[in-house]
Design a protein around this motif. Structure first.
Motif, PDB file in Angstrom:
ATOM      1  N   ASP A  30     -39.864  55.147 -27.546  1.00 56.88           N
ATOM      2  CA  ASP A  30     -40.030  53.704 -27.720  1.00 56.88           C
ATOM      3  C   ASP A  30     -39.906  53.358 -29.195  1.00 56.88           C
ATOM      4  OD1 ASP A  30     -40.377  53.377 -24.963  1.00 56.88           O
ATOM      5  OD2 ASP A  30     -42.498  53.892 -25.120  1.00 56.88           O
ATOM      6  N   GLU A  31     -40.953  52.791 -29.755  1.00 58.28           N
ATOM      7  CA  GLU A  31     -40.838  52.375 -31.159  1.00 58.28           C
ATOM      8  C   GLU A  31     -41.416  53.407 -32.131  1.00 58.28           C
ATOM      9  OE1 GLU A  31     -38.884  49.818 -31.952  1.00 58.28           O
ATOM     10  OE2 GLU A  31     -38.630  49.932 -29.765  1.00 58.28           O
ATOM     11  N   ILE A  32     -41.850  54.536 -31.583  1.00 55.16           N
ATOM     12  CA  ILE A  32     -42.469  55.556 -32.419  1.00 55.16           C
ATOM     13  C   ILE A  32     -41.426  56.607 -32.833  1.00 55.16           C
ATOM     14  CG2 ILE A  32     -44.287  57.305 -32.525  1.00 55.16           C
ATOM     15  CD1 ILE A  32     -45.590  54.761 -31.955  1.00 55.16           C
ATOM     16  N   GLN A  40     -44.635  69.363 -42.466  1.00 53.13           N
ATOM     17  CA  GLN A  40     -45.658  68.337 -42.247  1.00 53.13           C
ATOM     18  C   GLN A  40     -45.230  67.378 -41.136  1.00 53.13           C
ATOM     19  OE1 GLN A  40     -48.575  67.719 -44.258  1.00 53.13           O
ATOM     20  NE2 GLN A  40     -48.156  69.793 -44.993  1.00 53.13           N
ATOM     21  N   PRO A  41     -46.032  67.248 -40.076  1.00 57.03           N
ATOM     22  CA  PRO A  41     -45.711  66.242 -39.064  1.00 57.03           C
ATOM     23  C   PRO A  41     -45.841  64.831 -39.641  1.00 57.03           C
ATOM     24  CG  PRO A  41     -47.279  67.860 -38.223  1.00 57.03           C
ATOM     25  CD  PRO A  41     -47.179  68.084 -39.702  1.00 57.03           C
ATOM     26  N   LEU A  42     -44.923  63.990 -39.250  1.00 58.13           N
ATOM     27  CA  LEU A  42     -44.982  62.583 -39.666  1.00 58.13           C
ATOM     28  C   LEU A  42     -44.659  61.729 -38.444  1.00 58.13           C
ATOM     29  CD1 LEU A  42     -45.295  60.550 -42.014  1.00 58.13           C
ATOM     30  CD2 LEU A  42     -42.834  60.765 -42.416  1.00 58.13           C
ATOM     31  N   ILE A  43     -45.554  60.809 -38.143  1.00 56.29           N
ATOM     32  CA  ILE A  43     -45.336  59.896 -37.015  1.00 56.29           C
ATOM     33  C   ILE A  43     -45.432  58.474 -37.541  1.00 56.29           C
ATOM     34  CG2 ILE A  43     -46.073  59.233 -34.694  1.00 56.29           C
ATOM     35  CD1 ILE A  43     -47.530  61.866 -34.430  1.00 56.29           C
ATOM     36  N   VAL A  44     -44.383  57.709 -37.350  1.00 57.84           N
ATOM     37  CA  VAL A  44     -44.342  56.362 -37.920  1.00 57.84           C
ATOM     38  C   VAL A  44     -43.759  55.354 -36.936  1.00 57.84           C
ATOM     39  CG1 VAL A  44     -44.232  56.942 -40.384  1.00 57.84           C
ATOM     40  CG2 VAL A  44     -42.158  57.026 -39.018  1.00 57.84           C
ATOM     41  N   SER A  45     -44.140  54.093 -37.132  1.00 60.43           N
ATOM     42  CA  SER A  45     -43.531  53.010 -36.367  1.00 60.43           C
ATOM     43  C   SER A  45     -43.508  51.764 -37.232  1.00 60.43           C
ATOM     44  CB  SER A  45     -44.324  52.742 -35.085  1.00 60.43           C
ATOM     45  OG  SER A  45     -45.635  52.298 -35.397  1.00 60.43           O
ATOM     46  N   GLN A  46     -42.655  50.846 -36.840  1.00 64.86           N
ATOM     47  CA  GLN A  46     -42.537  49.599 -37.600  1.00 64.86           C
ATOM     48  C   GLN A  46     -42.620  48.435 -36.616  1.00 64.86           C
ATOM     49  OE1 GLN A  46     -38.917  49.191 -39.932  1.00 64.86           O
ATOM     50  NE2 GLN A  46     -39.955  47.844 -41.382  1.00 64.86           N
ATOM     51  N   PRO A  47     -43.833  48.042 -36.254  1.00 64.56           N
ATOM     52  CA  PRO A  47     -44.001  47.000 -35.237  1.00 64.56           C
ATOM     53  C   PRO A  47     -43.477  45.644 -35.687  1.00 64.56           C
ATOM     54  CG  PRO A  47     -46.118  47.576 -36.222  1.00 64.56           C
ATOM     55  CD  PRO A  47     -45.124  48.576 -36.718  1.00 64.56           C
ATOM     56  N   ILE A 139     -45.513  66.957 -30.160  1.00 67.89           N
ATOM     57  CA  ILE A 139     -45.780  65.527 -30.217  1.00 67.89           C
ATOM     58  C   ILE A 139     -45.008  64.845 -29.106  1.00 67.89           C
ATOM     59  CG2 ILE A 139     -45.510  63.438 -31.604  1.00 67.89           C
ATOM     60  CD1 ILE A 139     -45.838  65.216 -34.104  1.00 67.89           C
ATOM     61  N   HIS A 140     -45.725  64.042 -28.323  1.00 66.20           N
ATOM     62  CA  HIS A 140     -45.106  63.375 -27.168  1.00 66.20           C
ATOM     63  C   HIS A 140     -44.347  64.382 -26.311  1.00 66.20           C
ATOM     64  CE1 HIS A 140     -46.367  59.810 -29.109  1.00 66.20           C
ATOM     65  NE2 HIS A 140     -45.525  58.990 -28.549  1.00 66.20           N
ATOM     66  N   GLY A 141     -44.896  65.563 -26.189  1.00 63.74           N
ATOM     67  CA  GLY A 141     -44.271  66.580 -25.353  1.00 63.74           C
ATOM     68  C   GLY A 141     -43.082  67.289 -25.987  1.00 63.74           C
TER      69      GLY A 141
END
Length: 290
Positions: A30-32, A40-47, A139-141
DNA sequence: GGACAGGGTACAT
DNA sequence: ATGTACCCTGTC
């Protein structure tokens, strides 16, 4: 999981930045957007356009990797004034930024990129990671693996790399990995050189020519004044700036034109033009998947 | 199915 | 300076 950091951003477009062919290993749900920066894990979104959420990895990592400190207003002011094609490309994705990628994985990915479509470069990159990298997170499977070190690729051997679909690039990637792993070539030395010398130095590596050297310098060494010319950019420059010329300029003439015309941040100009040319379908003869 | 092209580079004229 | 082979995959 870290607490989410929320950053106020300006002139930033996360999706365009991660989908502009600078980097090949990001996942989207989706938007993630999620992946690794180094290990380093990085998880970002821009709502919203002015809001960047850093769900994991922290604000500092995101700021640095996504180059949120690049002053795009200042950069835009250095661009040629009456350049309509560039203006159009900029309007198409004004928030497209040039990342600060880890050096080895950027260089290695581009060694595997020659005469390949972006989707295939991605496939190769992910295969190399899962076979020879280190599993860092799920992350997310999706299992996320770090990019294999030069040592890991050197030990893997050429034929094992070939089995990841690299074709003739397997030999190049392996030889380069060996040189770096045994200390015969030091990527950190490149940092000390000016742009032209750095490019020559990188071109000493097997499978690295001007295009791949310049992509690496632009995306991983923060050399914003280099202007990689690939088939897309060459085509774009010819059609956008020389369509009416009686005689088409040579490749060298195109290089000189780009150098003089786009100014000190020509790397940004290149990326905006490239992204526009590749995604907007302005070149009718380049069939775009439906 | 076979041809074709895809973020080039290395090597030989 | 220009031509060609190189490995593999998705597409028509």
């Amino acid at each position: 999981m870290d607490a989410t950091d929320t950053l106020v951003v300006e002139d930033f477009n996360l999706a365009a930045t991660l989908d502009s062919g600078q980097v090949f290993h990001w996942h989207r749900e989706d938007e993630i957007f999620f992946s690794l920066v180094g290990d380093q894990p990085l998880i970002v979104s821009q709502p919203k356009p002015d809001t960047l959420c850093v769900h994991e990895g922290g604000a500092e990592l995101a700021r640095r990797y996504l180059a949120l400190d690049h002053d795009l207003k200042k950069i835009r002011r250095t661009l040629p004034k009456g350049d309509k094609p560039l203006r159009r490309a900029l309007k198409f994705a004004p928030g497209l930024r040039i990342l600060r990628q880890p050096r080895w994985e950027c260089l290695a990915s581009f060694i595997t990129s020659s005469l390949k479509q972006v989707a295939h470069i991605r496939q190769i990159s992910l295969a190399l990671r899962s076979r020879f990298g280190t599993k860092i997170a799920t992350i997310h499977g999706v299992e996320l693996f770090s990019y294999p070190t030069p040592d890991a690729l050197a030990r893997a051997g050429e034929s094992a790399l070939r089995a990841c679909g690299l074709g003739y690039r397997a030999k190049f990637l392996h030889q380069t990995a060996v040189l770096i792993a045994k200390g015969a070539f030091d990527l950190d030395e490149v940092e000390k050189l000016n742009d032209a010398a750095a490019m020559e130095k990188l071109c000493e590596l097997p499978g690295v020519g001007p295009k791949i050297a310049q992509c690496s310098l632009l995306f991983a060494w923060e050399r914003l004044g280099v202007f990689p010319i690939d088939v897309w950019i060459e085509r774009a420059l010819r059609e956008l700036y020389f369509a009416k010329s009686r005689r088409q300029p040579s490749s060298k003439a195109l290089r000189d034109f780009a150098w003089k015309h786009f100014g000190p941040y020509r790397g940004y100009a290149q990326q905006w033009l490239f992204h526009h040319a590749r995604t907007s379908g302005i070149f009718s003869r380049n069939r775009k998947e439906s």
